[in-house]
Structure formats: C-alpha cells, structure tokens
Design an enzyme around this catalytic site. Structure first.
Site, PDB file in Angstrom:
ATOM      1  CD  GLU A  76     -54.091-105.802  45.463  1.00 10.38           C
ATOM      2  OE1 GLU A  76     -55.039-104.839  45.575  1.00 10.38           O
ATOM      3  OE2 GLU A  76     -53.571-105.534  46.656  1.00 10.38           O
ATOM      4  CG  HIS A  95     -50.675-101.898  47.214  1.00  8.92           C
ATOM      5  ND1 HIS A  95     -51.817-101.175  47.307  1.00  8.92           N
ATOM      6  CD2 HIS A  95     -51.096-103.368  47.467  1.00  8.92           C
ATOM      7  CE1 HIS A  95     -52.795-101.961  47.864  1.00  8.92           C
ATOM      8  NE2 HIS A  95     -52.535-103.132  47.872  1.00  8.92           N
ATOM      9  CG  HIS A  97     -52.928-103.882  52.869  1.00  9.41           C
ATOM     10  ND1 HIS A  97     -53.052-105.593  52.843  1.00  9.41           N
ATOM     11  CD2 HIS A  97     -53.211-103.418  51.307  1.00  9.41           C
ATOM     12  CE1 HIS A  97     -53.264-105.770  51.344  1.00  9.41           C
ATOM     13  NE2 HIS A  97     -53.332-104.748  50.635  1.00  9.41           N
ATOM     14  CG  HIS A 165     -57.310-102.443  49.130  1.00  7.39           C
ATOM     15  ND1 HIS A 165     -57.193-102.398  47.825  1.00  7.39           N
ATOM     16  CD2 HIS A 165     -56.191-103.049  49.680  1.00  7.39           C
ATOM     17  CE1 HIS A 165     -56.147-103.213  47.470  1.00  7.39           C
ATOM     18  NE2 HIS A 165     -55.550-103.540  48.512  1.00  7.39           N
TER      19      HIS A 165
HETATM   20 MN    MN Z   1     -53.609-104.587  48.423  1.00  2.00          MN
END
Ligand code: MN
Length: 244
Positions: A76, A95, A97, A165
């Site tokens: 990603e 980024h 989760h 996500h």
């Molecule tokens: Mn991710």
C-alpha cells in the site's frame, strides 16, 4: 547528523511509537517526503513497524517505484506517493488499521473532533469506499489508480477513513502526522463512548481553527514536540536531541 539522517532516524522512532501506542500492529506504515526532492519519499520495506530499523528504509518515487532497491515494499505504498503528488503541503503520511476508527468507516456516523487535543483532525474526516469506483476488491490500495481515487476523497484535510479497512492521516512533519494518527484513534474511542451517553457536543469550527493555529505556532518543547518526546521515551527510543 545532517537533516536527512535526522528525518530517517525520526522515521524509525515514528514506527516504534505507532506500534507502541497501538496505532499500528503487524500492519500499518509511515513515510516522509524527501526534504531536498519533493518527488521522492522514504518508507520502510514491508516489515511490522515495531521491527523497523534505519537499514530497512527505502527511497521511492511518487509512483511507488523503489529507487535502486529490490527489497519487498509495502503493497500500500501507493497511498503515500499519490498523497504527496496531490498535496504539496504534506511531508509525512501515516496509514494504519487502528481499531477505534473502524466503526466510523462502516456506519453513517462521521468522526468529528470533540476534544481539544483532537482539533488537529480538522473540519471534515471523509470516508473512502473502494467499492464506489472499483467494485469488489480486497480493500487494499494496491495501485496508483486506487491511490489517486483515495487522494481525491481525502481532499485538503488531515485524515480520511477507508471503509472496512483503516485510516490515513497526513502532516507537515513526521511529528504532526504521528500526533494526528494517535489522536484520531483517541477521538474515535471517546466519540463512540460519548454517543452511548447522549447527544455529543463537538468542537466548533472556530475552536478547530484556533487549535490548529496554536499547534502550528508551537515552540520547541511544546505541542507536537512534547508528545513526540513522551511517546519516544515510552517506546524505548530516547529522544533528547534538539528539535531540528
Ligand atoms: Mn492497510
């Protein structure tokens, strides 16, 4: 230590902080834009943030192609490159989760700042749904096309959620991005708890603006630097060096 080496060292510290504060687990990543070349950014190879060392860091162009490095990158990484391309003001991206945020990506309840420390989240935290443009996917941002679509939804704000996500935040510095990632999850947890009690009084737009301008003007040892030093120490990464 020159400025780039300081930032590379800070990227390692940022990874450890995000792991220690529960924002990243085995997954999630942080990056920063090259201070001398705005078309490049740095990010670790694909490894859990808790384990990142200086030697793991790879340089990428904004299309997510590694510069002279064939180690396995994060799938990603396109989240990072496309945000740097879309937002010249952004110098760091996180980024994750982190779990507190997830409920707000799968319901119609938006995240809104409700605590002074969370004013950094800004006025609007949009939700990007991969299915809107791409139909059934594995929900991961695995291409520049998906990254650009996400960056468009992200807009000019500080944070956005990805349905089913996770979430992504940006900052003008690594410290600001880390701070925003931590307090996005704090806000989500507190908002979910407060909504159980009754209608929530959120920060006003004017309050959010005043908080953001104060943090932007903070002197060394205040604001992002104070939290950074605290979190770095907790993560076992002593940070007594002067603020660059
Ligand atoms: Mn991710």
């Amino acid at each position: 230590m020159d400025y780039l080496e300081t930032l590379l060292s800070d990227l390692v510290t940022a990874s450890r902080i995000l792991a220690h504060e529960g924002i990243c687990d085995a997954f999630g990543h942080v990056s920063f834009r090259h201070p001398d070349n705005p078309k490049r950014f740095f990010q670790a190879r694909a490894v859990a943030p808790e384990l990142v060392t200086r030697d793991d860091i790879i340089e990428f162009d904004l299309d997510g192609a590694a510069v002279s490095d064939d180690r396995k990158p994060f799938l990603e990484r396109f989240i990072h490159g496309t945000l740097y391309a879309a937002r010249p003001d952004v110098h760091s991206v996180v980024h994750s989760h982190s779990r507190g945020v997830i409920p707000f990506g799968i319901t119609d309840v938006p995240i809104r700042p409700l605590l002074h420390s969370c004013g950094v989240l800004g006025h609007d935290v949009p939700v990007w749904d991969a299915a809107d443009t791409f139909g059934d996917t594995n929900l991961l941002i695995a291409s520049n096309d998906m990254g650009r679509d996400f960056a468009e939804t992200f807009g000019q704000g500080r944070a956005a959620l990805m349905r089913g996500h996770g979430s992504t935040v940006v900052g003008r510095s690594i410290r600001e991005a880390v701070y925003t990632a931590v307090y996005l999850d704090v806000n989500a947890q507190l908002q979910a708890a407060a909504m159980q009690l009754g209608p929530v009084k959120f920060l006003s737009d004017g309050e959010i603006d005043l908080i953001q301008s104060r943090l932007g003007d903070a002197k060394p040892g205040e604001g992002y630097d104070r939290t950074w030093q605290y979190w770095a120490r907790r993560a076992g990464m002593a940070d007594d060096a002067p603020v660059p």
